[in-house]
Design a protein around this motif. Structure first.
Motif, PDB file in Angstrom:
ATOM      1  N   TYR A  85      57.413  95.317  66.449  1.00 14.20           N
ATOM      2  CA  TYR A  85      57.877  96.096  65.310  1.00 14.20           C
ATOM      3  C   TYR A  85      58.642  97.298  65.851  1.00 14.20           C
ATOM      4  O   TYR A  85      58.089  98.110  66.603  1.00 14.20           O
ATOM      5  CB  TYR A  85      56.693  96.549  64.454  1.00 14.20           C
ATOM      6  CG  TYR A  85      57.098  97.438  63.301  1.00 14.20           C
ATOM      7  CD1 TYR A  85      57.685  96.898  62.156  1.00 14.20           C
ATOM      8  CD2 TYR A  85      56.902  98.813  63.356  1.00 14.20           C
ATOM      9  CE1 TYR A  85      58.064  97.706  61.096  1.00 14.20           C
ATOM     10  CE2 TYR A  85      57.278  99.629  62.303  1.00 14.20           C
ATOM     11  CZ  TYR A  85      57.863  99.067  61.177  1.00 14.20           C
ATOM     12  OH  TYR A  85      58.255  99.877  60.136  1.00 14.20           O
ATOM     13  N   ILE A  86      59.911  97.417  65.481  1.00 17.86           N
ATOM     14  CA  ILE A  86      60.789  98.434  66.057  1.00 17.86           C
ATOM     15  C   ILE A  86      61.428  99.217  64.913  1.00 17.86           C
ATOM     16  O   ILE A  86      62.436  98.785  64.339  1.00 17.86           O
ATOM     17  CB  ILE A  86      61.876  97.790  66.945  1.00 17.86           C
ATOM     18  CG1 ILE A  86      61.218  96.836  67.946  1.00 17.86           C
ATOM     19  CG2 ILE A  86      62.683  98.847  67.675  1.00 17.86           C
ATOM     20  CD1 ILE A  86      62.160  95.884  68.597  1.00 17.86           C
ATOM     21  N   PRO A  87      60.874 100.368  64.530  1.00 15.19           N
ATOM     22  CA  PRO A  87      61.432 101.138  63.413  1.00 15.19           C
ATOM     23  C   PRO A  87      62.599 102.016  63.855  1.00 15.19           C
ATOM     24  O   PRO A  87      62.865 102.185  65.052  1.00 15.19           O
ATOM     25  CB  PRO A  87      60.243 101.995  62.974  1.00 15.19           C
ATOM     26  CG  PRO A  87      59.475 102.215  64.237  1.00 15.19           C
ATOM     27  CD  PRO A  87      59.655 100.972  65.073  1.00 15.19           C
ATOM     28  N   GLY A  88      63.295 102.563  62.872  1.00 14.82           N
ATOM     29  CA  GLY A  88      64.322 103.550  63.159  1.00 14.82           C
ATOM     30  C   GLY A  88      65.674 102.970  63.493  1.00 14.82           C
ATOM     31  O   GLY A  88      65.899 101.754  63.459  1.00 14.82           O
ATOM     32  N   LYS A 124      63.304  93.185  58.755  1.00 14.01           N
ATOM     33  CA  LYS A 124      64.271  94.261  58.963  1.00 14.01           C
ATOM     34  C   LYS A 124      63.985  95.020  60.244  1.00 14.01           C
ATOM     35  O   LYS A 124      64.901  95.437  60.952  1.00 14.01           O
ATOM     36  CB  LYS A 124      64.235  95.209  57.761  1.00 14.01           C
ATOM     37  CG  LYS A 124      65.264  96.314  57.831  1.00 14.01           C
ATOM     38  CD  LYS A 124      65.203  97.203  56.602  1.00 14.01           C
ATOM     39  CE  LYS A 124      66.230  98.336  56.719  1.00 14.01           C
ATOM     40  NZ  LYS A 124      66.168  99.245  55.548  1.00 14.01           N
ATOM     41  N   ASN A 125      62.710  95.204  60.565  1.00 17.97           N
ATOM     42  CA  ASN A 125      62.331  95.965  61.757  1.00 17.97           C
ATOM     43  C   ASN A 125      61.426  95.164  62.682  1.00 17.97           C
ATOM     44  O   ASN A 125      60.700  95.743  63.482  1.00 17.97           O
ATOM     45  CB  ASN A 125      61.617  97.260  61.350  1.00 17.97           C
ATOM     46  CG  ASN A 125      62.468  98.175  60.499  1.00 17.97           C
ATOM     47  OD1 ASN A 125      62.214  98.321  59.310  1.00 17.97           O
ATOM     48  ND2 ASN A 125      63.484  98.765  61.067  1.00 17.97           N
ATOM     49  N   LYS A 160      56.947 101.738  74.670  1.00 17.65           N
ATOM     50  CA  LYS A 160      58.401 101.682  74.807  1.00 17.65           C
ATOM     51  C   LYS A 160      58.783 100.438  75.601  1.00 17.65           C
ATOM     52  O   LYS A 160      58.164 100.130  76.626  1.00 17.65           O
ATOM     53  CB  LYS A 160      58.911 102.942  75.527  1.00 17.65           C
ATOM     54  CG  LYS A 160      60.420 102.993  75.653  1.00 17.65           C
ATOM     55  CD  LYS A 160      60.861 104.281  76.347  1.00 17.65           C
ATOM     56  CE  LYS A 160      62.386 104.315  76.482  1.00 17.65           C
ATOM     57  NZ  LYS A 160      62.836 105.535  77.178  1.00 17.65           N
ATOM     58  N   ALA A 161      59.785  99.731  75.097  1.00 19.64           N
ATOM     59  CA  ALA A 161      60.258  98.520  75.773  1.00 19.64           C
ATOM     60  C   ALA A 161      61.360  98.895  76.754  1.00 19.64           C
ATOM     61  O   ALA A 161      62.291  99.617  76.408  1.00 19.64           O
ATOM     62  CB  ALA A 161      60.773  97.511  74.764  1.00 19.64           C
ATOM     63  N   ALA A 212      67.501  99.736  65.178  1.00 22.21           N
ATOM     64  CA  ALA A 212      66.897  99.605  66.508  1.00 22.21           C
ATOM     65  C   ALA A 212      66.412  98.180  66.767  1.00 22.21           C
ATOM     66  O   ALA A 212      66.495  97.682  67.895  1.00 22.21           O
ATOM     67  CB  ALA A 212      65.738 100.591  66.644  1.00 22.21           C
ATOM     68  N   ALA A 213      65.908  97.511  65.729  1.00 19.61           N
ATOM     69  CA  ALA A 213      65.443  96.140  65.908  1.00 19.61           C
ATOM     70  C   ALA A 213      66.614  95.207  66.222  1.00 19.61           C
ATOM     71  O   ALA A 213      66.495  94.303  67.066  1.00 19.61           O
ATOM     72  CB  ALA A 213      64.710  95.664  64.651  1.00 19.61           C
ATOM     73  N   ASN A 214      67.756  95.434  65.573  1.00 20.03           N
ATOM     74  CA  ASN A 214      68.934  94.602  65.860  1.00 20.03           C
ATOM     75  C   ASN A 214      69.411  94.798  67.289  1.00 20.03           C
ATOM     76  O   ASN A 214      69.828  93.848  67.954  1.00 20.03           O
ATOM     77  CB  ASN A 214      70.064  94.933  64.880  1.00 20.03           C
ATOM     78  CG  ASN A 214      69.762  94.447  63.478  1.00 20.03           C
ATOM     79  OD1 ASN A 214      68.906  93.596  63.295  1.00 20.03           O
ATOM     80  ND2 ASN A 214      70.451  94.996  62.493  1.00 20.03           N
TER      81      ASN A 214
END
Length: 570
Positions: A184-187, A139-140, A106-107, A213-215
């Protein structure tokens, strides 16, 4: 006061002496140099943890970012806890790092650094001051780029940019350097979660919005690391400028000390000091002009490095622009370099503003060279990549990809030769540029008509040339003319003609398609590149098959039965 020996500040190469007093903290290198000091009122929090050279004291300051002091012994912990509690009223936190080696976690965005936590323990931390750029790589996926030091001696401890707070100064300490990291950040996350500590708290479901979540990670990092903020306003902005290298359309923002390329996916900030070469090259299609910018250090995009930027402009497209600059600044710093208003072709305006802001000389093609078609460049190839070779006063320049800069002073010899069959070799030739260090650059498929202008340019520049085409030129042409009479096999008769037809298609139709589509958007850039690698082969094969059916093949079929009949009679 407490003193500690052999302490390293912010990954410095030399150890020093650290002193902790009631008024603040100080560090002085043992070999001499600038002393770093931190006022007591500027100390916000402190952490103790294992590090590279022993134990590390990390200080989170109020306005100077993160200060790292490495090299403490384990028994120094009790002394340090007492002085921080006594002098500053701060509890020194003993933090243990995650040692599982997991690459998922977790970041956590802190005030001064980004922490990557595994099972509620930090695996690593990244200070915001070391981040130079971030991009949405997918995208992620979010790419984080780290600052590059100007040189290895600038480690943040020699007084540059406020001591230890200079961007990229810590990285200069080591031989190896981490330059990019990807998350890599999904969801998705909801708007309510995004604004937990905001003023508005609405329970209406209609007002709750989901965000990638990546945005959200990207936007937060841009804000925390102050990447989007550039000192001062833009002096000039050019929208949707087509770049051949790296491929895409970017908005070009020009500031006092840097310029910025803003694309849909990537965003770059480049200092004018990094510009080493600036070239204005008229493309031999009478329609476009290329601006080529040499960078050191090169631009990075993932694993790819771009030492040259190649922009393409329509030659006849004019632009009217007024610089966003005060009269005092224009008359003072940029007097004689910039004008308050420009009304000229776009490539000329961009070149003039770059020359005024960056102070770089604009290099143009040499007047000693004019091609057979009265152009300043010749069409050729490097392996499978088509492009144009320009003859400059002090160098050769091949663009767009891969961009090659070859100084004339470093050339040992130029070798001119023919490669291929007898017929095709009579129309094109190759040039091998052998450097003094043994390196070789091969330029192939140069039109035979350009041989004389190139030889004249080589003679003017006193370049050593070895021509391997003189001895066998007449023999090759004679062999091509007599080929049908010498060979009795029908396969040997058909092959040279088929090769010649396909060569004609490649040399003519592919180039016309590339020129007609070169003003368009990136998609058409991909189309043109695709054609060169064979996407236009369907049409070419259709044309070739029609030609075989209606042209050359008819003649061949007319000849073949006679030969077979003659053989049968024998």
């Amino acid at each position: 006061m407490e003193s500690f020996e052999r302490i390293y500040l912010d990954l410095s190469k030399q150890p020093g002496k650290c002193r902790i007093a009631e008024t603040g903290l100080g560090w002085k290198p043992s070999g001499g140099g600038d002393t770093f000091t931190l006022d007591a009122n500027n100390i916000q929090a402190a952490q103790w943890s294992r590090a590279a050279k022993g134990y590390e004291l990390k200080i989170l300051s109020r306005n100077a970012g993160v200060i790292q002091l490495d090299g403490f012994e384990q028994e120094d912990f009790d002394r340090t806890v007492k002085v921080f509690k006594l002098f500053y009223g701060i509890n020194l936190e003993n933090k243990e790092h995650a040692l599982r080696g997991w690459n998922w976690g977790k970041a956590d965005f802190g005030k001064s650094e980004l922490s990557f936590n595994v099972q509620n323990r930090p695996a690593f931390e990244v200070p915001y001051t070391e981040i130079t750029n971030t991009n949405l790589a997918g995208k992620n996926e979010v790419a984080v780029e780290f600052s590059l030091p100007a040189n290895g001696s600038e480690t943040g401890t020699n007084g540059h940019l406020g001591g230890a707070r200079g961007k990229g100064r810590k990285a200069g300490a080591g031989k190896d350097q981490l330059v990019e990291m990807r998350f890599y950040i999904p969801g998705t996350v909801t708007k309510k979660e995004e604004n937990e500590d905001g003023e508005e708290k609405s329970g209406d479901e209609d007002e709750v919005e989901e965000h990638n979540a990546a945005n959200l990670f990207y936007d937060t990092l841009m804000d925390k690391a102050e990447i989007g903020e550039v000192a001062g306003d833009t002096f000039a902005t050019f929208l949707e400028v087509l770049h051949l290298t790296p491929r895409g359309r970017f908005d070009v923002d020009m500031y006092e000390n840097s310029f910025r390329l803003r694309g849909k996916t990537y965003d770059y900030k480049i200092q004018y000091d990094h510009i080493k070469k600036f070239m204005l090259l008229p493309k031999p299609d009478d329609m476009h002009t290329l601006i080529t910018i040499g960078l050191d250090p090169p631009l990075r995009q993932g694993q790819t490095r771009y030492p040259f930027l190649v922009m393409q402009f329509k030659r006849e497209e004019e632009v009217i622009i007024e610089l966003n600059m005060t009269d005092e600044l224009l008359e003072g710093k940029y007097k004689g370099k910039l004008l308050p208003r420009y009304e000229s072709p776009q490539h000329s305006v961009v070149a003039q503003i770059f020359r005024g802001l960056a102070g770089k000389k604009v290099v143009t093609p040499s007047k000693d060279f004019v091609s057979h078609h009265q152009q300043s460049g010749v069409k050729c190839s490097i392996k499978a990549n088509e492009g144009h070779l320009f003859c400059l006063d002090k160098s050769f320049m091949f663009v767009p990809k891969p961009a090659q800069y070859i100084p004339l002073d470093n050339i040992s010899v130029l070798v001119m030769s023919r490669v291929g069959g007898a017929v095709s070799a009579s129309r094109t030739f190759d040039i091998a540029v052998i450097m003094k260090d043994g390196q070789e650059h091969q330029f192939s498929n140069i039109n035979r008509e350009e041989q004389k202008p190139l030889e004249e340019f080589f003679a003017v520049k006193n370049l050593k040339v070895r021509n391997e085409m003189l001895d066998d030129s007449s023999a090759l042409i004679q062999a091509a003319l007599n080929d049908a009479d010498i060979n009795s096999s029908e396969d040997e008769i058909v092959a040279p003609k088929a090769d010649r037809g396909s060569a004609d298609e490649d040399s003519e139709s592919a180039d016309e398609d590339f020129q007609s589509g070169s003003d368009s958007d990136v998609a058409e850039e991909f189309d043109s590149a695709h054609e060169s690698s064979g996407s236009g082969s369907d049409e070419d094969m259709a044309d070739a098959s029609d030609g075989d059916a209606n042209g050359v093949s008819d003649n061949e079929r007319a000849v073949e039965p006679k030969k077979k009949k003659a053989k049968t009679n024998k």
